[in-house]
Design an enzyme around this catalytic site. Structure first.
Site, PDB file in Angstrom:
ATOM      1  N   ASN A 184       0.834  -1.217   0.000  1.00 27.73           N
ATOM      2  CA  ASN A 184       0.000   0.000   0.000  1.00 27.73           C
ATOM      3  C   ASN A 184       0.864   1.262   0.000  1.00 27.73           C
ATOM      4  O   ASN A 184       0.537   2.238  -0.672  1.00 27.73           O
ATOM      5  CB  ASN A 184      -0.965   0.001   1.188  1.00 27.73           C
ATOM      6  CG  ASN A 184      -2.175  -0.873   0.927  1.00 27.73           C
ATOM      7  OD1 ASN A 184      -3.094  -0.482   0.214  1.00 27.73           O
ATOM      8  ND2 ASN A 184      -2.160  -2.082   1.466  1.00 27.73           N
ATOM      9  N   ASN A 241      -6.713   5.403   7.929  1.00 29.01           N
ATOM     10  CA  ASN A 241      -6.274   4.000   7.951  1.00 29.01           C
ATOM     11  C   ASN A 241      -7.038   3.199   6.903  1.00 29.01           C
ATOM     12  O   ASN A 241      -8.160   3.551   6.533  1.00 29.01           O
ATOM     13  CB  ASN A 241      -6.556   3.396   9.330  1.00 29.01           C
ATOM     14  CG  ASN A 241      -6.083   1.942   9.444  1.00 29.01           C
ATOM     15  OD1 ASN A 241      -5.003   1.597   8.961  1.00 29.01           O
ATOM     16  ND2 ASN A 241      -6.898   1.093  10.056  1.00 29.01           N
ATOM     17  N   HIS A 291      -8.370  -0.768   6.418  1.00 31.18           N
ATOM     18  CA  HIS A 291      -8.536  -2.053   7.103  1.00 31.18           C
ATOM     19  C   HIS A 291      -9.047  -3.078   6.084  1.00 31.18           C
ATOM     20  O   HIS A 291      -9.955  -2.768   5.302  1.00 31.18           O
ATOM     21  CB  HIS A 291      -9.523  -1.913   8.265  1.00 31.18           C
ATOM     22  CG  HIS A 291      -9.614  -3.170   9.072  1.00 31.18           C
ATOM     23  ND1 HIS A 291      -8.635  -3.537   9.971  1.00 31.18           N
ATOM     24  CD2 HIS A 291     -10.531  -4.166   9.067  1.00 31.18           C
ATOM     25  CE1 HIS A 291      -8.962  -4.706  10.500  1.00 31.18           C
ATOM     26  NE2 HIS A 291     -10.105  -5.109   9.980  1.00 31.18           N
ATOM     27  N   ASP A 315      -9.500   0.452  14.623  1.00 33.89           N
ATOM     28  CA  ASP A 315     -10.461   0.236  13.528  1.00 33.89           C
ATOM     29  C   ASP A 315     -11.835   0.841  13.820  1.00 33.89           C
ATOM     30  O   ASP A 315     -12.865   0.197  13.633  1.00 33.89           O
ATOM     31  CB  ASP A 315     -10.626  -1.281  13.263  1.00 33.89           C
ATOM     32  CG  ASP A 315      -9.287  -1.945  13.015  1.00 33.89           C
ATOM     33  OD1 ASP A 315      -8.434  -1.338  12.353  1.00 33.89           O
ATOM     34  OD2 ASP A 315      -9.098  -3.078  13.496  1.00 33.89           O
ATOM     35  N   GLU A 346      -7.567  -2.697  -2.497  1.00 30.33           N
ATOM     36  CA  GLU A 346      -6.720  -1.672  -1.864  1.00 30.33           C
ATOM     37  C   GLU A 346      -5.996  -0.865  -2.931  1.00 30.33           C
ATOM     38  O   GLU A 346      -5.944   0.364  -2.890  1.00 30.33           O
ATOM     39  CB  GLU A 346      -5.715  -2.342  -0.921  1.00 30.33           C
ATOM     40  CG  GLU A 346      -6.407  -3.007   0.264  1.00 30.33           C
ATOM     41  CD  GLU A 346      -5.451  -3.672   1.241  1.00 30.33           C
ATOM     42  OE1 GLU A 346      -4.318  -4.039   0.854  1.00 30.33           O
ATOM     43  OE2 GLU A 346      -5.845  -3.824   2.411  1.00 30.33           O
TER      44      GLU A 346
END
Ligand code: GAR
Length: 194
Positions: free
Chosen positions: A16, A106, A108, A149, A178
């Site tokens: 990522n 973030n 997840h 999260d 992603e």
């Protein structure tokens, strides 16, 4: 227009990190640059990726995050505007949340609130999804708060889980999501569109 500077935080492989960095390196008109990468595991492959990408990388251990102000000091010194977590597995300390309220994002690898929380990361998530015979999973991109999260959801995308899929199959599908979405969603968020 003032350039917005990103720090990417990672703990492991760094796919990522690579995708987000390459996206902004090839979109100079975005006014967004990846300034640096911070990683918390010495042996993490993300450090090698950072070198190949030509981005400065800093190793910071748990004490640097929780013990003192080293991380926040570095971010301030480099005039970082947004902190982007990309496979970063430590809880974000209060000092960092306070310094960057609403500016920490973030990703997840599941459809939160399912399969989130402490210990739910990387392949553990995909194994749990397969064990529960879920028919779909996906990604959640969200703001970070004091719980794992947990913060405001910016974007979700889903993919199917077939009965014969292994955790590895699911991981591959999630990684594709992603790659497709994280850089673009970060861009839209910083532009105030989400
Ligand atoms: C990614 O799938 C990311 O969504 C996940 O870790 C992987 C890191 O891969 N993050 C979490 O599980 C956070 N709770 P990468 O290092 O190759 O980007």
């Amino acid at each position: 227009m003032k350039i917005k500077r990103l720090a990417l935080l990672a703990s492991g492989n760094g796919t990522n990190v690579q995708q987000v960095t390459e996206y902004f390196q090839s979109n100079p008109d975005s006014g967004i640059v990846v300034d640096c990468i911070i990683y918390n595991r010495k042996e993490a492959y993300v450090a090698t990726r950072a070198e190949k990408l030509g981005v400065e990388a800093f190793y910071m251990n748990k004490d640097d995050f929780f013990g003192g102000n080293r991380v926040v000091d570095l971010l301030r010194q480099r005039q970082i505007d947004y902190v982007i977590l990309a496979g970063f597995l430590l809880l974000i300390p209060p000092s960092l949340l306070k310094a960057y309220p609403g500016h920490i994002v973030n990703i997840h690898p599941a459809l939160l609130p399912k399969y989130g929380g402490k210990g739910m990361y990387g392949n553990y998530v995909h194994e749990a999804v397969v064990a529960a015979c879920e028919k779909e999973t996906g990604i959640t991109i969200h703001l970070v708060d004091e719980e794992f999260d947990h913060g405001r959801v910016l974007f979700q995308a889903s993919c199917s889980v077939e009965p014969a899929d292994t955790a590895e199959d699911v991981a591959n599908k999630v990684h594709l999501l992603e790659k497709e979405h994280y850089p673009r969603v970060i861009h839209q968020f910083i532009e105030g569109k989400l």
